[in-house]
Design a protein around this motif. Structure first.
Motif, mmCIF file in Angstrom:
data_model
loop_
_atom_site.group_PDB
_atom_site.id
_atom_site.type_symbol
_atom_site.label_atom_id
_atom_site.label_comp_id
_atom_site.label_asym_id
_atom_site.label_seq_id
_atom_site.Cartn_x
_atom_site.Cartn_y
_atom_site.Cartn_z
ATOM 1 N N HIS A 1 35.470 45.271 37.846
ATOM 2 C CA HIS A 1 36.148 44.894 36.806
ATOM 3 C C HIS A 1 35.522 43.673 35.781
ATOM 4 O O HIS A 1 35.784 42.638 35.868
ATOM 5 C CB HIS A 1 37.039 45.448 36.757
ATOM 6 C CG HIS A 1 36.440 46.900 37.276
ATOM 7 N ND1 HIS A 1 37.035 47.777 36.913
ATOM 8 C CD2 HIS A 1 37.444 46.689 38.868
ATOM 9 C CE1 HIS A 1 37.139 48.780 38.047
ATOM 10 N NE2 HIS A 1 36.858 48.297 39.252
ATOM 11 N N TYR A 2 35.738 44.362 34.302
ATOM 12 C CA TYR A 2 35.029 43.196 33.625
ATOM 13 C C TYR A 2 36.882 42.422 32.811
ATOM 14 O O TYR A 2 37.989 43.912 33.167
ATOM 15 C CB TYR A 2 34.698 43.946 32.167
ATOM 16 C CG TYR A 2 33.347 44.507 32.220
ATOM 17 C CD1 TYR A 2 32.213 43.183 32.704
ATOM 18 C CD2 TYR A 2 32.798 45.765 32.333
ATOM 19 C CE1 TYR A 2 31.561 43.549 32.721
ATOM 20 C CE2 TYR A 2 31.326 45.716 32.757
ATOM 21 C CZ TYR A 2 30.795 44.640 32.836
ATOM 22 O OH TYR A 2 29.384 44.690 33.367
ATOM 23 N N ALA A 3 36.922 41.482 32.536
ATOM 24 C CA ALA A 3 38.659 40.932 32.225
ATOM 25 C C ALA A 3 38.395 40.710 30.371
ATOM 26 O O ALA A 3 37.149 41.092 30.066
ATOM 27 C CB ALA A 3 38.677 39.415 32.304
ATOM 28 N N GLU B 1 38.192 35.817 36.745
ATOM 29 C CA GLU B 1 37.471 36.555 38.108
ATOM 30 C C GLU B 1 37.334 36.829 39.283
ATOM 31 O O GLU B 1 36.257 37.190 39.644
ATOM 32 C CB GLU B 1 36.732 34.564 38.760
ATOM 33 C CG GLU B 1 35.892 33.849 37.164
ATOM 34 C CD GLU B 1 36.270 31.878 37.728
ATOM 35 O OE1 GLU B 1 36.409 31.958 38.967
ATOM 36 O OE2 GLU B 1 35.195 31.241 37.215
ATOM 37 N N THR C 1 29.509 47.328 42.458
ATOM 38 C CA THR C 1 29.964 46.402 43.717
ATOM 39 C C THR C 1 30.474 47.398 44.089
ATOM 40 O O THR C 1 30.986 48.678 44.548
ATOM 41 C CB THR C 1 31.343 46.337 42.632
ATOM 42 O OG1 THR C 1 30.998 45.604 41.871
ATOM 43 C CG2 THR C 1 32.300 45.372 44.499
ATOM 44 N N ARG D 1 36.503 40.322 38.164
ATOM 45 C CA ARG D 1 35.068 39.875 38.152
ATOM 46 C C ARG D 1 34.444 40.242 39.343
ATOM 47 O O ARG D 1 33.417 41.155 39.923
ATOM 48 C CB ARG D 1 33.864 39.155 37.591
ATOM 49 C CG ARG D 1 34.209 38.609 36.086
ATOM 50 C CD ARG D 1 33.915 39.923 35.124
ATOM 51 N NE ARG D 1 32.368 39.989 35.438
ATOM 52 C CZ ARG D 1 32.199 41.206 35.746
ATOM 53 N NH1 ARG D 1 32.104 42.343 35.723
ATOM 54 N NH2 ARG D 1 30.829 41.130 35.330
ATOM 55 N N LYS D 2 35.240 39.939 40.376
ATOM 56 C CA LYS D 2 34.516 39.556 42.077
ATOM 57 C C LYS D 2 35.293 41.856 42.487
ATOM 58 O O LYS D 2 34.337 42.223 43.659
ATOM 59 C CB LYS D 2 35.092 39.268 43.016
ATOM 60 C CG LYS D 2 35.481 37.768 42.735
ATOM 61 C CD LYS D 2 36.246 36.880 43.600
ATOM 62 C CE LYS D 2 36.118 35.149 42.684
ATOM 63 N NZ LYS D 2 36.664 34.337 43.707
#
Length: 157
Positions: free
Chosen positions: A75-77, A68, A3, A71-72
């Motif tokens: 990173h993973y939730a 979300e 990202t 993720r934007k």
């Protein structure tokens, strides 16, 4: 793919940690709201049953939006019950009666707790971690929780 949104990895990691705790709180609140919807009893059952359905659907949307947002920013939730229970500062246990007053007071406390948590993190997210997008997102989410809290507060007053 990495990202590249103009925020350092260190800063997005710190923001993701805040969002992970918020996500856990939202998920626990969602579950508790659904439990209240399922188990509510009393003369006002039908009206409040429908209101709680609206409310748990709204909190479900909060859960999805927080995940979300993570993720934007790259990173993973977290997504397991175990992770949520390790991250949340809410309790999943309810000791009251299956009535509107008891459930609504408990849910009000949780909404207010989330409001305080969000409020404490808006400025650091913006100023320290340079993530205006997440700060704006948090402000909107806080306002949504404030409205629900106001309605719950007015009901149990």
């Amino acid at each position: 793919m990495k990202t590249n949104i103009g925020i350092s990895n260190q800063n997005t990691g710190a923001v993701a940690d805040i969002l992970a705790r918020l996500l856990a709180d939202e998920y626990v609140l969602y579950t508790k709201t659904q439990k209240a919807h399922w188990n509510l009893e009393g003369m006002d059952f039908h009206t409040q049953h429908l209101y709680l359905e609206t409310q748990y659907n709204q909190v479900h949307d909060f859960v999805d939006a927080v995940a979300e947002r993570m993720r934007k920013i790259g990173h993973y939730a977290p997504g397991t019950l175990k992770e949520f229970l390790e991250l949340t500062h809410l309790t999943e246990h309810y000791q009251g009666k299956n009535d509107t007053k008891g459930y609504f007071r408990e849910l009000l406390e949780d909404h207010e707790s989330i409001i305080v948590f969000i409020r404490e993190h808006i400025n650091p997210v913006s100023e320290k971690y340079k993530d205006e997008g997440t700060a704006d997102f948090l402000t909107g989410l806080m306002e949504d929780h404030e409205k629900i809290a106001w309605m719950l507060r007015a009901t149990v007053a």
